[in-house]
Design a protein around this motif. Structure first.
Motif, PDB file in Angstrom:
ATOM      1  N   HIS A  48       0.832  -1.202   0.000  1.00 24.93           N
ATOM      2  CA  HIS A  48       0.000   0.000   0.000  1.00 24.93           C
ATOM      3  C   HIS A  48       0.867   1.253   0.000  1.00 24.93           C
ATOM      4  CE1 HIS A  48      -2.826  -2.960   1.875  1.00 24.93           C
ATOM      5  NE2 HIS A  48      -3.678  -2.354   1.079  1.00 24.93           N
ATOM      6  N   VAL A  49       0.278   2.339  -0.456  1.00 25.65           N
ATOM      7  CA  VAL A  49       0.847   3.666  -0.245  1.00 25.65           C
ATOM      8  C   VAL A  49      -0.127   4.437   0.646  1.00 25.65           C
ATOM      9  CG1 VAL A  49       2.073   3.660  -2.431  1.00 25.65           C
ATOM     10  CG2 VAL A  49      -0.218   4.643  -2.320  1.00 25.65           C
ATOM     11  N   TYR A  50       0.394   5.445   1.333  1.00 27.18           N
ATOM     12  CA  TYR A  50      -0.426   6.201   2.287  1.00 27.18           C
ATOM     13  C   TYR A  50      -0.233   7.697   2.056  1.00 27.18           C
ATOM     14  CZ  TYR A  50      -0.529   1.774   4.874  1.00 27.18           C
ATOM     15  OH  TYR A  50      -0.686   0.454   5.252  1.00 27.18           O
ATOM     16  N   PHE A  51      -1.341   8.429   2.123  1.00 33.85           N
ATOM     17  CA  PHE A  51      -1.328   9.887   2.107  1.00 33.85           C
ATOM     18  C   PHE A  51      -1.753  10.354   3.497  1.00 33.85           C
ATOM     19  CE2 PHE A  51      -2.177   8.601  -2.262  1.00 33.85           C
ATOM     20  CZ  PHE A  51      -1.344   9.427  -3.013  1.00 33.85           C
ATOM     21  N   VAL A  82       7.213   6.123  -1.817  1.00 31.88           N
ATOM     22  CA  VAL A  82       8.042   6.627  -2.907  1.00 31.88           C
ATOM     23  C   VAL A  82       8.891   5.538  -3.575  1.00 31.88           C
ATOM     24  CG1 VAL A  82      10.119   8.015  -3.330  1.00 31.88           C
ATOM     25  CG2 VAL A  82       8.103   9.070  -2.320  1.00 31.88           C
ATOM     26  N   PRO A  83       9.490   4.580  -2.825  1.00 34.05           N
ATOM     27  CA  PRO A  83      10.287   3.554  -3.509  1.00 34.05           C
ATOM     28  C   PRO A  83       9.513   2.795  -4.588  1.00 34.05           C
ATOM     29  CG  PRO A  83      10.734   3.503  -1.163  1.00 34.05           C
ATOM     30  CD  PRO A  83       9.566   4.435  -1.355  1.00 34.05           C
ATOM     31  N   LEU A  84       8.208   2.673  -4.400  1.00 33.38           N
ATOM     32  CA  LEU A  84       7.386   1.939  -5.361  1.00 33.38           C
ATOM     33  C   LEU A  84       7.412   2.597  -6.728  1.00 33.38           C
ATOM     34  CD1 LEU A  84       5.485  -0.580  -5.288  1.00 33.38           C
ATOM     35  CD2 LEU A  84       3.598   1.030  -5.049  1.00 33.38           C
ATOM     36  N   ILE A  85       7.273   3.922  -6.768  1.00 37.00           N
ATOM     37  CA  ILE A  85       7.245   4.597  -8.059  1.00 37.00           C
ATOM     38  C   ILE A  85       8.636   4.669  -8.690  1.00 37.00           C
ATOM     39  CG2 ILE A  85       5.234   5.946  -7.374  1.00 37.00           C
ATOM     40  CD1 ILE A  85       7.086   8.377  -7.124  1.00 37.00           C
ATOM     41  N   LEU A  86       9.669   4.370  -7.912  1.00 37.37           N
ATOM     42  CA  LEU A  86      11.031   4.334  -8.444  1.00 37.37           C
ATOM     43  C   LEU A  86      11.414   2.933  -8.914  1.00 37.37           C
ATOM     44  CD1 LEU A  86      12.861   6.650  -5.872  1.00 37.37           C
ATOM     45  CD2 LEU A  86      11.973   7.233  -8.136  1.00 37.37           C
ATOM     46  N   SER A  91      10.709  -2.086   0.654  1.00 37.66           N
ATOM     47  CA  SER A  91      11.018  -0.814   1.296  1.00 37.66           C
ATOM     48  C   SER A  91      12.439  -0.827   1.858  1.00 37.66           C
ATOM     49  CB  SER A  91      10.029  -0.563   2.443  1.00 37.66           C
ATOM     50  OG  SER A  91      10.422   0.587   3.182  1.00 37.66           O
ATOM     51  N   PRO A  92      13.231   0.210   1.594  1.00 38.46           N
ATOM     52  CA  PRO A  92      14.562   0.278   2.203  1.00 38.46           C
ATOM     53  C   PRO A  92      14.517   0.791   3.636  1.00 38.46           C
ATOM     54  CG  PRO A  92      14.226   2.159   0.783  1.00 38.46           C
ATOM     55  CD  PRO A  92      12.980   1.306   0.659  1.00 38.46           C
ATOM     56  N   TYR A  93      13.336   1.206   4.105  1.00 39.33           N
ATOM     57  CA  TYR A  93      13.204   1.814   5.417  1.00 39.33           C
ATOM     58  C   TYR A  93      12.171   1.069   6.260  1.00 39.33           C
ATOM     59  CZ  TYR A  93      14.541   5.503   2.114  1.00 39.33           C
ATOM     60  OH  TYR A  93      15.117   6.203   1.099  1.00 39.33           O
ATOM     61  N   ARG A  94      12.316   1.206   7.563  1.00 37.89           N
ATOM     62  CA  ARG A  94      11.215   0.865   8.469  1.00 37.89           C
ATOM     63  C   ARG A  94      10.310   2.097   8.552  1.00 37.89           C
ATOM     64  NH1 ARG A  94      13.290  -0.726  13.991  1.00 37.89           N
ATOM     65  NH2 ARG A  94      13.463  -2.795  13.037  1.00 37.89           N
ATOM     66  N   VAL A  95       9.035   1.892   8.351  1.00 40.27           N
ATOM     67  CA  VAL A  95       8.082   2.999   8.306  1.00 40.27           C
ATOM     68  C   VAL A  95       7.176   2.898   9.524  1.00 40.27           C
ATOM     69  CG1 VAL A  95       6.338   4.159   6.924  1.00 40.27           C
ATOM     70  CG2 VAL A  95       8.162   2.872   5.783  1.00 40.27           C
ATOM     71  N   VAL A  96       7.237   3.902  10.404  1.00 39.85           N
ATOM     72  CA  VAL A  96       6.561   3.850  11.694  1.00 39.85           C
ATOM     73  C   VAL A  96       5.753   5.135  11.911  1.00 39.85           C
ATOM     74  CG1 VAL A  96       6.865   3.553  14.186  1.00 39.85           C
ATOM     75  CG2 VAL A  96       8.481   2.486  12.601  1.00 39.85           C
ATOM     76  N   VAL A  97       4.562   4.987  12.453  1.00 40.64           N
ATOM     77  CA  VAL A  97       3.730   6.154  12.765  1.00 40.64           C
ATOM     78  C   VAL A  97       4.327   6.897  13.961  1.00 40.64           C
ATOM     79  CG1 VAL A  97       1.450   6.962  13.467  1.00 40.64           C
ATOM     80  CG2 VAL A  97       1.653   5.045  11.857  1.00 40.64           C
ATOM     81  N   LEU A 125       4.605  13.524  -8.523  1.00 38.35           N
ATOM     82  CA  LEU A 125       5.232  12.555  -7.627  1.00 38.35           C
ATOM     83  C   LEU A 125       6.753  12.608  -7.709  1.00 38.35           C
ATOM     84  CD1 LEU A 125       2.898   9.427  -7.869  1.00 38.35           C
ATOM     85  CD2 LEU A 125       3.103  11.077  -6.010  1.00 38.35           C
ATOM     86  N   LEU A 126       7.294  12.875  -8.878  1.00 37.63           N
ATOM     87  CA  LEU A 126       8.750  12.952  -8.996  1.00 37.63           C
ATOM     88  C   LEU A 126       9.283  14.229  -8.344  1.00 37.63           C
ATOM     89  CD1 LEU A 126       9.337  11.549 -12.580  1.00 37.63           C
ATOM     90  CD2 LEU A 126       9.795  10.423 -10.389  1.00 37.63           C
ATOM     91  N   ARG A 127       8.514  15.304  -8.407  1.00 36.24           N
ATOM     92  CA  ARG A 127       8.913  16.523  -7.688  1.00 36.24           C
ATOM     93  C   ARG A 127       8.908  16.268  -6.180  1.00 36.24           C
ATOM     94  NH1 ARG A 127       4.779  20.682  -9.984  1.00 36.24           N
ATOM     95  NH2 ARG A 127       5.241  21.714  -8.005  1.00 36.24           N
ATOM     96  N   TYR A 128       7.886  15.557  -5.699  1.00 32.24           N
ATOM     97  CA  TYR A 128       7.848  15.242  -4.266  1.00 32.24           C
ATOM     98  C   TYR A 128       9.006  14.306  -3.893  1.00 32.24           C
ATOM     99  CZ  TYR A 128       6.778  13.334   0.228  1.00 32.24           C
ATOM    100  OH  TYR A 128       6.899  12.930   1.529  1.00 32.24           O
ATOM    101  N   THR A 129       9.299  13.345  -4.767  1.00 35.05           N
ATOM    102  CA  THR A 129      10.407  12.421  -4.516  1.00 35.05           C
ATOM    103  C   THR A 129      11.717  13.174  -4.362  1.00 35.05           C
ATOM    104  OG1 THR A 129       9.327  10.617  -5.700  1.00 35.05           O
ATOM    105  CG2 THR A 129      11.708  10.474  -5.459  1.00 35.05           C
TER     106      THR A 129
END
Length: 232
Positions: A48-51, A82-86, A91-97, A125-129
């Motif tokens: 999933h991706v999250y906004f 972001v890694p998904l669109i690249l 994921s290269p990172y641990r993603v934590v709330v 998305l590339l500008r945000y990346t």
């Protein structure tokens, strides 16, 4: 057609919808984000991706011995995934709330399909990346060249920038873990800022009371990151 007004709490998502990516609307799901929820472990597949809307999420770089440091954060300005669109599958990172709130969730494959179809989405998305990669690069430089006092001030500002109120609801121990310092160091810095009248330092909560003076104490990395994200 679902009402766009339901999604205007995330600036990037709003821009995507305004650029014509309305095919996403019916697939977006509003989900709760609870403090310390792990959205993805480093090395795991991206589903999933999250906004984020009212939540703030941290990206951690994880070492083999389990040690980790926060290298970037994402709130209502951006997207987790972001890694998904690249072209990455994991994921290269641990993603934590970091801060409890909400986000809109979307199947990663649906985002990719829309990304490959829409030039407007690719541009946004590339500008945000680019802005996110700049944030990661600056965090490395900042850790090496700027004092913990400057880093702490910038961290507080970047946190409240993404939250509904000028307050951060985290313990000193939690903040220390993100900054890679001891809890006593955060307590010392918070005490100094409170004595100067810049914050109110309460148990499990820090309230920013003088933003202008806090910005004056933060290093250039905070301002550069904020400028790049605002330009997305």
């Amino acid at each position: 057609m679902r009402n766009r007004d339901n999604f205007d709490q995330n600036h990037l998502l709003t821009s995507l919808l305004e650029a014509g990516c309305e095919g996403l609307l019916s697939h977006l799901e509003r989900v709760p984000m609870t403090y310390r929820d792990v959205l993805c472990e480093a090395g795991n597949g991206l589903v999933h991706v999250y906004f984020p809307t009212t939540a703030v999420v941290s990206l951690f770089s994880v070492m083999e011995d389990g040690a980790s440091d926060e290298i970037a954060s994402v709130g209502n300005e951006g997207i987790i995934g972001v890694p998904l669109i690249l072209g990455a599958k994991t994921s290269p990172y641990r993603v934590v709330v970091r801060s409890t709130g909400h986000a809109f969730r979307l199947q990663g494959q649906l985002l990719l399909e829309e990304f490959n179809r829409s030039g407007a989405m690719q541009n946004l998305l590339l500008r945000y990346t680019q802005a996110l990669l700049t944030q990661i690069s600056l965090s490395i430089v900042c850790n090496r060249h700027h004092s913990i006092h400057q880093q702490f001030c910038g961290w507080l500002l970047s946190s409240v920038d993404r939250l509904p109120l000028n307050e951060v609801r985290l313990t000193h121990e939690s903040i220390a873990g993100m900054l890679g310092v001891r809890r006593e160091t955060v307590t010392k810095e918070a005490g100094e800022l409170q004595a100067a009248g810049l914050i109110q330092n309460e148990r499990g909560r820090i309230i920013v009371t003088d933003r202008a003076k806090l910005e004056a104490r933060a290093c250039e990395c905070y301002r550069a990151t904020k400028r790049d994200l605002a330009a997305c």
